[in-house]
Write an enzyme that holds these catalytic residues in place. Structure first.
Site, mmCIF file in Angstrom:
data_model
loop_
_atom_site.group_PDB
_atom_site.id
_atom_site.type_symbol
_atom_site.label_atom_id
_atom_site.label_comp_id
_atom_site.label_asym_id
_atom_site.label_seq_id
_atom_site.Cartn_x
_atom_site.Cartn_y
_atom_site.Cartn_z
ATOM 1 N N CYS A 182 2.844 3.363 -4.996
ATOM 2 C CA CYS A 182 3.110 2.434 -6.104
ATOM 3 C C CYS A 182 3.949 3.106 -7.193
ATOM 4 O O CYS A 182 5.125 3.339 -6.995
ATOM 5 C CB CYS A 182 1.795 1.860 -6.637
ATOM 6 S SG CYS A 182 2.018 0.378 -7.651
ATOM 7 N N HIS A 188 -0.807 -0.056 -1.868
ATOM 8 C CA HIS A 188 -1.907 0.894 -2.051
ATOM 9 C C HIS A 188 -2.630 1.112 -0.721
ATOM 10 O O HIS A 188 -3.622 0.446 -0.424
ATOM 11 C CB HIS A 188 -2.878 0.383 -3.119
ATOM 12 C CG HIS A 188 -2.351 0.555 -4.506
ATOM 13 N ND1 HIS A 188 -2.681 1.639 -5.298
ATOM 14 C CD2 HIS A 188 -1.494 -0.196 -5.235
ATOM 15 C CE1 HIS A 188 -2.055 1.535 -6.466
ATOM 16 N NE2 HIS A 188 -1.325 0.434 -6.441
ATOM 17 N N GLU A 230 -4.568 3.399 0.142
ATOM 18 C CA GLU A 230 -5.934 3.931 -0.017
ATOM 19 C C GLU A 230 -6.977 2.827 -0.107
ATOM 20 O O GLU A 230 -8.184 3.084 0.059
ATOM 21 C CB GLU A 230 -6.010 4.836 -1.251
ATOM 22 C CG GLU A 230 -6.106 4.136 -2.592
ATOM 23 C CD GLU A 230 -4.797 3.554 -3.112
ATOM 24 O OE1 GLU A 230 -4.802 2.985 -4.222
ATOM 25 O OE2 GLU A 230 -3.767 3.684 -2.415
#
Length: 237
Positions: free
Chosen positions: A113, A212, A214
């Site tokens: 990001c 994202h 994660e």
């Protein structure tokens, strides 16, 4: 050997327990994803000490430039858009120093990001400061703490395609996007044309995405970074 992955972090005013003060912090999803894919994470708060980035990178096997606030528009010669806010010059400077040090030794790097935006600016590129002005919707960042679900198409034959396939739905939270990215190849776009990923050509793992990874069940990107970091560490001895 367990590869050591550095994670850049926020420095923000935070509250926990009886405390309300400046803190170095990062959502735990990053460290959890690194652990889940076989790595060991270490947090890298902003440091303004000559040579600090070189010393840190010398001990790392991989680096994640994480999400966060907008990049300072002065870094790419622009005036702030009315919606550009809360940039952190000390974090911009620290992450840029880390990228310089990583480039010097070929350290594997993943940008997430804001990390992708910082990597583009560090390379001499620029940003579109408010993507909704271009695409006329808020899907990339619906507001508050919510992530937007965005369908992306990945360019065939790229490192990214080898990690995540040729198409996927991703979790996004960005109101800015990369306009220019010298030295990087565009590797994924949203249906509205927004650039969602880029990478450097060659053997080094140097990949950046607007989404994202994660937060997703599929942690292919983090797994790819950790594998590259293990190889880098073994080669370093």
């Amino acid at each position: 050997m367990i590869p050591l992955i550095g994670l850049s972090v926020y420095r923000e005013q935070a509250r926990w327990g009886v405390w309300d003060q400046q803190a170095d912090l990062l959502p735990s999803a990053y460290a959890d994803a690194v652990s889940a894919t076989g790595g060991l994470s270490v947090l890298l708060p902003p440091v303004d000490v000559p040579g600090a980035a070189d010393a840190v990178v010398a001990r790392l096997d991989g680096l994640v430039v994480t999400g966060g606030a907008d990049v300072d528009p002065a870094r790419y010669g622009a005036e702030p858009h009315p919606r550009t806010a809360a940039w952190r010059p000390e974090r911009d400077a620290w992450e840029s120093a880390l990228l310089d040090a990583a480039d010097a030794v070929g350290l594997p790097v993943l940008g997430v990001c804001r990390g992708m935006q910082l990597m583009a600016v560090h390379a001499g590129g620029s940003l579109d400061q408010h993507t909704p002005d271009l695409v006329e919707h808020e899907q990339h960042s619906p507001g508050g703490a919510a992530f937007g679900s965005v369908a992306v198409r990945v360019s065939a034959g790229t490192r990214l395609a080898g990690l995540v396939g040729d198409a996927l739905d991703v979790s996004c939270h960005h109101h800015q996007s990369v306009r220019e990215h010298p030295g990087f190849v565009a590797t994924a776009r949203a249906e509205d044309g927004t650039l969602e990923a880029m990478e450097r050509e060659g053997g080094r793992f140097c990949v950046a995405v607007q989404w994202h990874p994660e937060t997703a069940t599929d942690v292919g990107l983090l797994a790819g970074l950790v594998r590259a970091a293990a190889s880098y560490g073994q080669g370093r001895g």
